[in-house]
Motif scaffolding. Structure first.
Motif, mmCIF file in Angstrom:
data_model
loop_
_atom_site.group_PDB
_atom_site.id
_atom_site.type_symbol
_atom_site.label_atom_id
_atom_site.label_comp_id
_atom_site.label_asym_id
_atom_site.label_seq_id
_atom_site.Cartn_x
_atom_site.Cartn_y
_atom_site.Cartn_z
ATOM 1 N N PRO A 34 0.871 -1.204 -0.018
ATOM 2 C CA PRO A 34 0.014 -0.022 0.032
ATOM 3 C C PRO A 34 0.855 1.184 0.017
ATOM 4 C CG PRO A 34 -0.938 -1.508 1.541
ATOM 5 C CD PRO A 34 0.366 -2.157 1.188
ATOM 6 N N ALA A 35 2.033 1.374 0.673
ATOM 7 C CA ALA A 35 2.752 2.633 0.614
ATOM 8 C C ALA A 35 3.501 2.834 -0.412
ATOM 9 C CB ALA A 35 3.833 2.316 1.923
ATOM 10 N N GLU A 36 3.845 1.766 -1.100
ATOM 11 C CA GLU A 36 4.658 2.032 -2.513
ATOM 12 C C GLU A 36 3.704 2.446 -3.671
ATOM 13 O OE1 GLU A 36 7.988 -0.788 -5.219
ATOM 14 O OE2 GLU A 36 5.552 -1.178 -5.131
ATOM 15 N N LEU A 37 2.625 1.630 -3.496
ATOM 16 C CA LEU A 37 1.287 1.971 -4.678
ATOM 17 C C LEU A 37 1.109 3.425 -4.373
ATOM 18 C CD1 LEU A 37 -0.629 -1.403 -4.598
ATOM 19 C CD2 LEU A 37 1.241 -0.208 -6.438
ATOM 20 N N ALA A 38 1.156 3.877 -2.806
ATOM 21 C CA ALA A 38 0.499 5.250 -2.929
ATOM 22 C C ALA A 38 1.586 6.604 -3.288
ATOM 23 C CB ALA A 38 0.212 5.600 -1.226
ATOM 24 N N GLY A 39 2.772 5.899 -3.575
ATOM 25 C CA GLY A 39 3.997 6.915 -3.944
ATOM 26 C C GLY A 39 4.962 7.235 -3.211
ATOM 27 N N LEU A 40 5.278 6.634 -1.867
ATOM 28 C CA LEU A 40 6.207 6.752 -1.050
ATOM 29 C C LEU A 40 7.610 6.107 -1.719
ATOM 30 C CD1 LEU A 40 4.241 6.015 2.229
ATOM 31 C CD2 LEU A 40 5.569 8.213 1.826
ATOM 32 N N LEU A 41 8.398 6.476 -1.125
ATOM 33 C CA LEU A 41 9.780 6.117 -2.058
ATOM 34 C C LEU A 41 10.883 5.934 -0.618
ATOM 35 C CD1 LEU A 41 10.306 8.573 -4.593
ATOM 36 C CD2 LEU A 41 9.382 6.358 -4.838
ATOM 37 N N VAL A 42 11.844 4.830 -0.919
ATOM 38 C CA VAL A 42 12.856 4.681 0.161
ATOM 39 C C VAL A 42 13.696 6.106 0.290
ATOM 40 C CG1 VAL A 42 15.089 3.600 0.527
ATOM 41 C CG2 VAL A 42 13.256 2.276 -0.442
ATOM 42 N N GLY A 43 14.013 6.257 1.540
ATOM 43 C CA GLY A 43 14.859 7.792 1.501
ATOM 44 C C GLY A 43 13.863 9.020 1.938
ATOM 45 N N ASP A 44 12.680 8.790 1.859
ATOM 46 C CA ASP A 44 11.455 9.779 2.345
ATOM 47 C C ASP A 44 11.911 9.650 4.002
ATOM 48 O OD1 ASP A 44 10.664 10.160 -0.034
ATOM 49 O OD2 ASP A 44 8.830 9.102 0.373
ATOM 50 N N ILE A 45 11.840 10.900 4.725
ATOM 51 C CA ILE A 45 11.862 11.226 6.021
ATOM 52 C C ILE A 45 10.603 11.561 6.347
ATOM 53 C CG2 ILE A 45 12.807 12.794 7.794
ATOM 54 C CD1 ILE A 45 15.136 13.134 5.647
ATOM 55 N N VAL A 46 10.106 10.824 7.406
ATOM 56 C CA VAL A 46 8.481 10.891 7.884
ATOM 57 C C VAL A 46 8.587 12.139 8.765
ATOM 58 C CG1 VAL A 46 6.685 9.862 9.374
ATOM 59 C CG2 VAL A 46 8.163 8.398 7.797
ATOM 60 N N LEU A 47 7.690 13.063 8.506
ATOM 61 C CA LEU A 47 7.293 14.385 9.331
ATOM 62 C C LEU A 47 6.151 14.319 10.329
ATOM 63 C CD1 LEU A 47 8.091 17.021 6.835
ATOM 64 C CD2 LEU A 47 9.525 16.229 8.414
ATOM 65 N N SER A 48 5.156 13.299 9.723
ATOM 66 C CA SER A 48 4.084 13.003 10.752
ATOM 67 C C SER A 48 3.374 11.779 10.236
ATOM 68 C CB SER A 48 2.992 14.375 10.617
ATOM 69 O OG SER A 48 2.260 14.371 9.377
ATOM 70 N N VAL A 49 2.640 11.163 11.043
ATOM 71 C CA VAL A 49 1.835 9.994 10.905
ATOM 72 C C VAL A 49 0.429 10.227 11.485
ATOM 73 C CG1 VAL A 49 1.567 7.651 10.975
ATOM 74 C CG2 VAL A 49 3.863 8.586 10.782
ATOM 75 N N ASN A 50 -0.687 10.196 10.837
ATOM 76 C CA ASN A 50 -2.048 10.344 11.208
ATOM 77 C C ASN A 50 -2.209 11.595 11.983
ATOM 78 O OD1 ASN A 50 -2.784 7.983 9.990
ATOM 79 N ND2 ASN A 50 -2.907 6.824 11.990
ATOM 80 N N ASN A 51 -1.580 12.745 11.329
ATOM 81 C CA ASN A 51 -1.685 14.054 11.812
ATOM 82 C C ASN A 51 -0.975 14.208 13.175
ATOM 83 O OD1 ASN A 51 -3.353 14.605 9.853
ATOM 84 N ND2 ASN A 51 -5.100 14.012 10.555
ATOM 85 N N ARG A 52 0.051 13.337 13.635
ATOM 86 C CA ARG A 52 0.661 13.495 14.777
ATOM 87 C C ARG A 52 2.098 13.607 14.331
ATOM 88 N NH1 ARG A 52 1.323 9.067 19.797
ATOM 89 N NH2 ARG A 52 2.998 10.369 21.085
ATOM 90 N N LYS A 53 3.021 14.607 14.927
ATOM 91 C CA LYS A 53 4.306 14.788 14.321
ATOM 92 C C LYS A 53 5.090 13.621 14.676
ATOM 93 C CE LYS A 53 3.935 19.939 14.349
ATOM 94 N NZ LYS A 53 2.532 19.855 14.718
ATOM 95 N N SER A 54 6.065 12.929 13.801
ATOM 96 C CA SER A 54 6.846 12.088 13.939
ATOM 97 C C SER A 54 7.705 11.995 15.139
ATOM 98 C CB SER A 54 7.794 11.530 12.678
ATOM 99 O OG SER A 54 8.647 12.749 12.598
ATOM 100 N N HIS A 55 8.231 13.272 15.622
ATOM 101 C CA HIS A 55 9.106 13.448 16.693
ATOM 102 C C HIS A 55 8.152 13.045 18.048
ATOM 103 C CE1 HIS A 55 7.733 17.616 16.218
ATOM 104 N NE2 HIS A 55 7.830 17.690 17.376
ATOM 105 N N GLU A 56 7.020 13.118 18.133
ATOM 106 C CA GLU A 56 6.121 12.858 19.161
ATOM 107 C C GLU A 56 5.945 11.418 19.294
ATOM 108 O OE1 GLU A 56 2.621 14.882 18.601
ATOM 109 O OE2 GLU A 56 3.443 17.051 18.809
ATOM 110 N N TYR A 57 6.454 10.558 18.406
ATOM 111 C CA TYR A 57 6.301 9.154 18.625
ATOM 112 C C TYR A 57 7.849 8.555 18.991
ATOM 113 C CZ TYR A 57 2.148 8.811 15.658
ATOM 114 O OH TYR A 57 0.841 9.019 15.049
ATOM 115 N N LYS A 58 7.819 7.196 19.472
ATOM 116 C CA LYS A 58 8.817 6.622 19.375
ATOM 117 C C LYS A 58 8.910 5.536 18.102
ATOM 118 C CE LYS A 58 9.762 6.577 24.527
ATOM 119 N NZ LYS A 58 9.754 5.772 25.609
ATOM 120 N N ILE A 59 10.155 5.106 17.752
ATOM 121 C CA ILE A 59 9.780 4.491 16.489
ATOM 122 C C ILE A 59 8.989 3.255 16.630
ATOM 123 C CG2 ILE A 59 11.973 2.934 17.106
ATOM 124 C CD1 ILE A 59 12.572 3.247 13.814
ATOM 125 N N HIS A 60 9.068 2.463 17.665
ATOM 126 C CA HIS A 60 8.208 1.348 17.724
ATOM 127 C C HIS A 60 6.675 1.548 17.836
ATOM 128 C CE1 HIS A 60 8.722 2.107 22.159
ATOM 129 N NE2 HIS A 60 7.506 1.831 22.213
#
Length: 441
Positions: free
Chosen positions: A379-405
């Protein structure tokens, strides 16, 4: 962590290591000592002190001598001396690598001390597994600790107990099963059965608490150990000698004595990546953290005995990453926080900062999570994401507010769940949406 299967694996093929005359001993005449651990991606992370320096190690039943990673600049920090060079080989598609064997190091795990411990210090800077786990990992310890104690591992309460084997008394446990170990090159193997294509096949599996997967099977059509239809090709993880790829599928059942686990994740690694591991002809694969964590156990190397008891993880579903995204911690985000409680995140390695600085703003450096693998047709590849993309937010929450797990856990949620992700790609922000989809039929 419920329903989490991490892509990172620790599996090693190291030379045969004879039992040293030196050993760990509990101080102050203790019968046992309890050591708390972190359970991250099905891996046990314990505190270890080497030559007075406090570190974090993976507790790995599949490794011989302790291994220390090079990013510590270990000669200076740990005062490692008396070294000689060795060549080691691990799983993966890369080459072998050099390690320094060091003697007479002081190791401390809880109240247990070994005043003359041998270690291997690996100098290859690329062998830094911290990005996959999100916390500093300084090394791996296994056989040399297990051989000196009866070790109780309580996955559900996240502690180990190091018991003096001369004073340990087994208690009656009607809910437990006892499995006999077989040892080859100081590594423990257990016998089990897997049900594939409606046929039960006996297997001998390396017990590998340093692997975060469920089970690995070395394909062998003559034994019925193969999957010809319902599988997908995937990145399986990092070994010491590079990346490992192969098939992912399910076995109908995994039976260990009277315990039966259903629809268990199985990986069939590419034969080239496990060429050295397959030199032991009787070995059929490995059993790792995503299965082992479902039991509290007593590991008794001296008597070649493993005691298993179901815990609260036993009935957790075995699931796969439904996004196709594999993340690692690479670089940092420079986070700009203002009085209005909003923030903007930039990578300090890919963005030219052009900011109007104001006294009311505070800057903080946070970890940056980068897409390092994308499963083909996911699903991620078909949506257009690429290797090397740096995640800024997921589900409207900023990535630095998450832990990687915590981000990875979202990728194991229910099929059909929406994922909204914003990334930085070469200095430009892009937004993508996709729905989770199970990779198996």
């Amino acid at each position: 962590m419920k329903n989490l299967l991490f892509f990172f694996i620790f599996l090693f093929c190291v030379p045969f290591l004879v039992v040293s005359q030196t050993k760990f001993k509990l101080q102050n005449n203790k019968k046992f000592d309890k050591v708390r651990f972190k359970l991250i991606h099905n891996l046990i992370i314990i505190p270890v002190e080497i030559n007075g320096v406090e570190l974090s190690f993976i507790l790995d039943t599949g490794v011989g001598k302790p291994i220390v990673f090079s990013f510590l600049n270990e000669r200076d920090t740990l005062k490692i001396n008396n070294t000689e060079a060795y060549i080691l080989r691990g799983l993966g598609e890369g080459d072998s690598f050099e390690a320094l064997k060091s003697k007479n190091n002081v190791f401390k795990v809880g109240a247990a001390i070994n005043a003359s411990q041998e270690i291997y210090a690996i100098h290859d800077a690329s062998l830094n597994f911290t990005p996959q786990l999100g916390i500093p990992i300084h090394g791996i310890i296994g056989f040399d600790l297990f051989k000196d104690f009866i070790i109780e591992i309580n996955y559900s309460k996240r502690y180990i107990k190091l018991h003096d084997p001369d004073r340990y008394i087994y208690t009656v446990c009607d809910a437990c099963e006892t499995v006999n170990f077989e040892f080859y090159n100081n590594k423990p193997y257990v016998n089990a059965h897997v049900k594939i294509n409606d046929i039960y096949v006996p297997v001998k599996l390396l017990m590998d608490s340093g692997g975060s997967d469920s089970i690995w099977i070395f394909e062998n059509e003559n034994l019925g150990l193969y999957e010809s239809e319902n599988y997908f090709i995937d990145f399986l993880g990092h070994g010491l000698s590079g990346s490992v790829y192969g098939k992912r599928s399910k076995v109908q059942e995994l039976k260990i004595r009277s315990f039966t686990l259903n629809q268990v994740n199985v990986s069939y690694p590419d034969s080239n990546a496990v060429h050295f591991a397959k030199r032991l002809k009787i070995r059929n694969g490995s059993i790792s953290g995503n299965v082992l964590k479902r039991f509290n156990m007593i590991v008794d190397y001296r008597n070649a005995r493993l005691t298993l008891k179901k815990n609260r993880f036993y009935k957790d579903e075995f699931s796969y990453n439904k996004s196709g995204i594999e993340l690692e911690h690479h670089g940092e985000l420079l986070v700009l926080e203002g009085d209005n409680s909003t923030s903007s995140a930039f990578t300090n390695t890919t963005i030219n900062l052009d900011l109007e600085l104001k006294p009311s703003y505070n800057f903080q450096v946070k970890p940056a999570f980068t897409i390092v693998e994308l499963r083909e047709n996911s699903p991620a590849e078909l949506a257009g994401l690429l290797v090397g993309d740096i995640v800024l937010s997921v589900n409207n929450r900023k990535s630095h507010e998450y832990k990687i797990h915590e981000i990875i856990r979202l990728f194991y949620a229910k099929e059909g769940d929406d994922i909204r992700i914003k990334v930085n790609r070469n200095g430009v922000k892009h937004s993508f949406n996709f729905q989770l989809k199970a990779p198996l039929k």
